[in-house]
Write a protein that holds these residues in place. Structure first.
Motif, PDB file in Angstrom:
ATOM      1  N   ALA A   1       0.824  -1.300  -0.019  1.00  0.00           N
ATOM      2  CA  ALA A   1      -0.012   0.022  -0.123  1.00  0.00           C
ATOM      3  C   ALA A   1       0.889   1.317  -0.169  1.00  0.00           C
ATOM      4  O   ALA A   1       0.731   2.027   0.911  1.00  0.00           O
ATOM      5  CB  ALA A   1      -0.835  -0.061   1.218  1.00  0.00           C
ATOM      6  N   ALA A   2       1.737   1.399  -0.877  1.00  0.00           N
ATOM      7  CA  ALA A   2       2.762   2.289  -1.059  1.00  0.00           C
ATOM      8  C   ALA A   2       2.232   3.465  -1.513  1.00  0.00           C
ATOM      9  O   ALA A   2       1.334   3.697  -1.964  1.00  0.00           O
ATOM     10  CB  ALA A   2       3.730   1.732  -2.000  1.00  0.00           C
ATOM     11  N   ALA A   3       2.846   4.716  -0.656  1.00  0.00           N
ATOM     12  CA  ALA A   3       2.306   5.889  -0.959  1.00  0.00           C
ATOM     13  C   ALA A   3       3.291   6.313  -2.189  1.00  0.00           C
ATOM     14  O   ALA A   3       4.407   5.993  -2.593  1.00  0.00           O
ATOM     15  CB  ALA A   3       2.741   6.956   0.061  1.00  0.00           C
ATOM     16  N   PRO A   4       2.718   7.568  -2.835  1.00  0.00           N
ATOM     17  CA  PRO A   4       3.510   7.999  -4.182  1.00  0.00           C
ATOM     18  C   PRO A   4       5.238   8.428  -4.018  1.00  0.00           C
ATOM     19  O   PRO A   4       5.871   8.143  -4.870  1.00  0.00           O
ATOM     20  CB  PRO A   4       2.789   9.142  -4.465  1.00  0.00           C
ATOM     21  N   GLU A   5       5.272   8.751  -2.472  1.00  0.00           N
ATOM     22  CA  GLU A   5       6.546   9.008  -2.250  1.00  0.00           C
ATOM     23  C   GLU A   5       7.329   7.927  -2.100  1.00  0.00           C
ATOM     24  O   GLU A   5       8.758   7.942  -1.947  1.00  0.00           O
ATOM     25  CB  GLU A   5       6.677   9.871  -1.058  1.00  0.00           C
ATOM     26  N   ASN A   6       6.952   6.789  -1.907  1.00  0.00           N
ATOM     27  CA  ASN A   6       7.733   5.392  -1.666  1.00  0.00           C
ATOM     28  C   ASN A   6       8.660   5.687  -0.435  1.00  0.00           C
ATOM     29  O   ASN A   6       9.926   5.578  -0.687  1.00  0.00           O
ATOM     30  CB  ASN A   6       8.486   5.066  -2.934  1.00  0.00           C
ATOM     31  N   ASN A   7       8.346   6.049   0.547  1.00  0.00           N
ATOM     32  CA  ASN A   7       9.081   6.358   1.644  1.00  0.00           C
ATOM     33  C   ASN A   7       9.514   5.064   2.445  1.00  0.00           C
ATOM     34  O   ASN A   7      10.284   5.273   3.412  1.00  0.00           O
ATOM     35  CB  ASN A   7       8.352   7.555   2.579  1.00  0.00           C
ATOM     36  N   VAL A   8       9.035   4.124   2.081  1.00  0.00           N
ATOM     37  CA  VAL A   8       9.265   2.826   2.768  1.00  0.00           C
ATOM     38  C   VAL A   8      10.476   2.058   1.986  1.00  0.00           C
ATOM     39  O   VAL A   8      10.266   1.877   0.764  1.00  0.00           O
ATOM     40  CB  VAL A   8       8.084   2.045   2.794  1.00  0.00           C
ATOM     41  N   PRO A   9      11.649   1.632   2.717  1.00  0.00           N
ATOM     42  CA  PRO A   9      12.756   1.112   1.693  1.00  0.00           C
ATOM     43  C   PRO A   9      12.366  -0.550   1.397  1.00  0.00           C
ATOM     44  O   PRO A   9      12.980  -1.219   1.989  1.00  0.00           O
ATOM     45  CB  PRO A   9      13.901   0.978   2.653  1.00  0.00           C
TER      46      PRO A   9
ATOM     47  N   GLY B   1       1.267  13.617   2.632  1.00  0.00           N
ATOM     48  CA  GLY B   1       2.121  13.311   1.359  1.00  0.00           C
ATOM     49  C   GLY B   1       1.796  14.496   0.424  1.00  0.00           C
ATOM     50  O   GLY B   1       1.024  15.357   0.615  1.00  0.00           O
ATOM     51  N   VAL B   2       2.414  14.479  -0.766  1.00  0.00           N
ATOM     52  CA  VAL B   2       2.334  15.150  -1.648  1.00  0.00           C
ATOM     53  C   VAL B   2       0.890  15.337  -2.244  1.00  0.00           C
ATOM     54  O   VAL B   2       0.226  14.194  -2.388  1.00  0.00           O
ATOM     55  CB  VAL B   2       3.197  15.056  -2.989  1.00  0.00           C
ATOM     56  N   GLY B   3       0.096  16.425  -2.329  1.00  0.00           N
ATOM     57  CA  GLY B   3      -1.105  16.615  -2.756  1.00  0.00           C
ATOM     58  C   GLY B   3      -2.260  16.438  -1.638  1.00  0.00           C
ATOM     59  O   GLY B   3      -3.218  16.743  -1.936  1.00  0.00           O
ATOM     60  N   ASN B   4      -1.714  16.059  -0.473  1.00  0.00           N
ATOM     61  CA  ASN B   4      -2.515  16.154   0.679  1.00  0.00           C
ATOM     62  C   ASN B   4      -2.876  17.695   1.132  1.00  0.00           C
ATOM     63  O   ASN B   4      -1.950  18.586   1.260  1.00  0.00           O
ATOM     64  CB  ASN B   4      -1.903  15.597   2.062  1.00  0.00           C
ATOM     65  N   PRO B   5      -4.055  18.237   1.320  1.00  0.00           N
ATOM     66  CA  PRO B   5      -4.356  19.463   1.567  1.00  0.00           C
ATOM     67  C   PRO B   5      -3.694  20.106   2.899  1.00  0.00           C
ATOM     68  O   PRO B   5      -3.412  21.123   3.127  1.00  0.00           O
ATOM     69  CB  PRO B   5      -5.835  19.642   1.873  1.00  0.00           C
ATOM     70  N   ALA B   6      -3.202  18.901   3.871  1.00  0.00           N
ATOM     71  CA  ALA B   6      -2.597  19.511   5.179  1.00  0.00           C
ATOM     72  C   ALA B   6      -1.055  19.618   4.786  1.00  0.00           C
ATOM     73  O   ALA B   6      -0.398  20.018   5.952  1.00  0.00           O
ATOM     74  CB  ALA B   6      -2.946  18.475   6.267  1.00  0.00           C
ATOM     75  N   ARG B   7      -0.639  19.540   3.728  1.00  0.00           N
ATOM     76  CA  ARG B   7       0.864  19.348   3.561  1.00  0.00           C
ATOM     77  C   ARG B   7       1.469  20.820   3.638  1.00  0.00           C
ATOM     78  O   ARG B   7       2.512  20.736   4.250  1.00  0.00           O
ATOM     79  CB  ARG B   7       1.122  19.089   1.828  1.00  0.00           C
ATOM     80  N   GLU B   8       0.699  21.759   3.177  1.00  0.00           N
ATOM     81  CA  GLU B   8       1.056  23.261   3.438  1.00  0.00           C
ATOM     82  C   GLU B   8       1.413  23.370   4.794  1.00  0.00           C
ATOM     83  O   GLU B   8       2.337  24.211   5.398  1.00  0.00           O
ATOM     84  CB  GLU B   8       0.207  24.163   2.731  1.00  0.00           C
ATOM     85  N   ARG B   9       0.172  23.150   5.577  1.00  0.00           N
ATOM     86  CA  ARG B   9       0.473  23.357   7.168  1.00  0.00           C
ATOM     87  C   ARG B   9       1.476  22.448   7.816  1.00  0.00           C
ATOM     88  O   ARG B   9       2.374  23.156   8.679  1.00  0.00           O
ATOM     89  CB  ARG B   9      -0.912  22.916   7.960  1.00  0.00           C
ATOM     90  N   TRP B  10       1.840  21.520   7.353  1.00  0.00           N
ATOM     91  CA  TRP B  10       3.152  20.254   7.701  1.00  0.00           C
ATOM     92  C   TRP B  10       4.369  21.304   7.355  1.00  0.00           C
ATOM     93  O   TRP B  10       5.197  21.450   8.364  1.00  0.00           O
ATOM     94  CB  TRP B  10       3.117  19.219   7.181  1.00  0.00           C
ATOM     95  N   VAL B  11       4.477  21.686   6.375  1.00  0.00           N
ATOM     96  CA  VAL B  11       5.659  22.399   5.895  1.00  0.00           C
ATOM     97  C   VAL B  11       5.969  23.885   6.481  1.00  0.00           C
ATOM     98  O   VAL B  11       7.194  23.971   6.855  1.00  0.00           O
ATOM     99  CB  VAL B  11       5.760  22.731   4.403  1.00  0.00           C
ATOM    100  N   SER B  12       4.872  24.247   7.010  1.00  0.00           N
ATOM    101  CA  SER B  12       4.912  25.551   7.719  1.00  0.00           C
ATOM    102  C   SER B  12       5.512  25.288   9.291  1.00  0.00           C
ATOM    103  O   SER B  12       5.599  26.148   9.988  1.00  0.00           O
ATOM    104  CB  SER B  12       3.701  26.464   7.587  1.00  0.00           C
ATOM    105  N   GLY B  13       5.394  23.862   9.779  1.00  0.00           N
ATOM    106  CA  GLY B  13       5.649  23.576  11.054  1.00  0.00           C
ATOM    107  C   GLY B  13       4.448  23.309  11.966  1.00  0.00           C
ATOM    108  O   GLY B  13       4.895  23.061  13.008  1.00  0.00           O
ATOM    109  N   ASN B  14       3.343  23.130  11.620  1.00  0.00           N
ATOM    110  CA  ASN B  14       2.241  23.101  12.519  1.00  0.00           C
ATOM    111  C   ASN B  14       1.946  21.506  12.052  1.00  0.00           C
ATOM    112  O   ASN B  14       1.243  21.009  11.063  1.00  0.00           O
ATOM    113  CB  ASN B  14       1.072  24.093  11.974  1.00  0.00           C
ATOM    114  N   ARG B  15       2.492  20.655  13.090  1.00  0.00           N
ATOM    115  CA  ARG B  15       2.521  19.478  12.745  1.00  0.00           C
ATOM    116  C   ARG B  15       1.608  18.579  13.813  1.00  0.00           C
ATOM    117  O   ARG B  15       2.283  18.631  15.233  1.00  0.00           O
ATOM    118  CB  ARG B  15       3.821  18.709  12.703  1.00  0.00           C
TER     119      ARG B  15
END
Length: 375
Positions: free
Chosen positions: A220-228, A320-334
């Motif tokens: 069930a991989a995300a597009p980012e493939n963050n699992v090795p 992840g990329v395309g998630n509406p919450a991504r912008e809030r995460w990048v700004s430090g609101n986690r």
């Protein structure tokens, strides 16, 4: 990061500090020392918890200092109120979170009740608490309805801004019970996030690799493939229609499975059943499944024969990329997830699961009647 005391779930009711603010706290403590003691509290089972000061605990741990604490004496309800009131003016909170804090202040016993613990001032009225929190009295009434459910998941979702206090209160008032309201709010939140990508915390993935020895497949991989993983199946590959989840050479695989949580309203049911079927067919040697904790769900009950880890606190999933919450995460609101999480070990011994994840939660195994009969 660890604390000398287990962190009580109450301490996670309000949003976690973003990384930039935590780094500022570390620098301040390193320069000037710990200005404010953390608060510990002992429950009825004589377990002492870190009630307030989880960020101070992380900060002093980073710089190798001992955490300075003060002990709070009070009931469980009073402990919850204290956590929220302590955070009322400490942080830049959204209106819903401030309304929760005001509601907690206003629901304390008024008039200096005999036996009220030290440190709990006489409660303000809802109107007074609303002025203190700079919100309307109506929002405080809504927040009071939320607080009365006693459901930490609802409270956390409102505090994190995932659900507005007005929407939460409206759902609660329309419902016949607090539990029905909690379920309705969860389903609403899950539907609103159904098309979003949420990435597994990196520290969980690192431990999963150590626990499994290697990750062959991420089904069930995300597009980012963050699992090795050696191979992966994304949403476009439609893993549930794949003929097998064995390795491409036909050997049994070791899987990481963090499936979508909406699945047409059924939760991860199709995914969990497929993992078990593949394991029983020996196409899968072992699998770790990261799932939301839903004790009443049929799919979770069907997994009861496998060891499970119940995480302490709530995980923080990266949008992840395309998630509406991504912008809030990048700004430090986690924000932490508004639900608890489980890690199920299919084909994994309980002791092995505990070895790699025991400090992050508690490992449980199902009761077996045959073992009792033979004792």
């Amino acid at each position: 990061m660890t604390s000398p005391f287990p962190i009580h779930p109450f301490a996670g009711l309000l949003p976690a500090l973003p990384d930039n603010e935590l780094n500022e706290l570390v620098a301040d403590i390193q320069a000037f020392g710990q200005r404010e003691a953390a608060t510990i509290w002992t429950d009825e089972d004589d377990v002492t918890w870190l009630l307030d000061g989880r960020h101070r605990a992380r900060a002093v741990q980073q710089i190798g200092r001992e955490l300075r604490t003060t002990h709070f004496e009070g009931t469980e309800d009073e402990a919850r109120s204290l956590v929220i009131s302590l955070n009322l003016h400490r942080r830049h909170l959204n209106p819903s979170a401030r309304a929760l804090a005001a509601a907690a202040l206003a629901t304390r016993h008024r008039g200096g009740v005999s036996g009220q613990p030290a440190g709990l001032p006489v409660a303000p009225t809802q109107a007074e608490a609303a002025r203190m929190a700079d919100v309307s009295e109506r929002l405080v009434r809504d927040a009071s309805a939320v607080m009365k459910t006693g459901d930490d998941e609802i409270i956390r979702a409102v505090a994190n801004g995932d659900i507005s206090v007005t929407a939460a209160a409206a759902t609660i008032r329309r419902s016949r019970s607090d539990r029905q309201a909690a379920t309705a709010l969860f389903l609403s939140h899950r539907r609103s996030s159904s098309s979003d990508s949420w990435l597994t915390p990196q520290w969980v993935i690192e431990r999963a690799v150590a626990c499994l020895g290697r990750i062959d497949g991420d089904v069930a991989a995300a597009p980012e493939n963050n699992v090795p993983a050696t191979w992966s199946l994304t949403e476009e590959d439609d893993a549930l229609t794949a003929a097998t989840w064995a390795n491409p050479d036909g050997s049994p695989s070791r899987l990481w499975v963090n499936p979508p949580y909406n699945a047409g309203g059924r939760g991860p049911q199709d995914w969990t059943r497929r993992v078990v079927a593949e394991w029983e067919a020996r196409s899968v040697e072992a699998a770790l499944l990261l799932l939301p904790a839903r004790p009443g769900a049929r799919w979770q009950q069907e997994l009861a024969r496998f060891p499970r880890l119940e995480f302490r606190g709530h995980l923080t999933f990266e949008p992840g990329v395309g998630n509406p919450a991504r912008e809030r995460w990048v700004s430090g609101n986690r924000s932490e997830a508004p639900f608890a999480s489980l890690l199920i070990g299919v084909g994994i011994a309980p002791d092995h699961l505990h070895k790699h994840f025991g400090d992050a939660g508690v490992v449980y195994v199902a009761h077996r009647q045959d073992s009792m009969d033979s004792s």
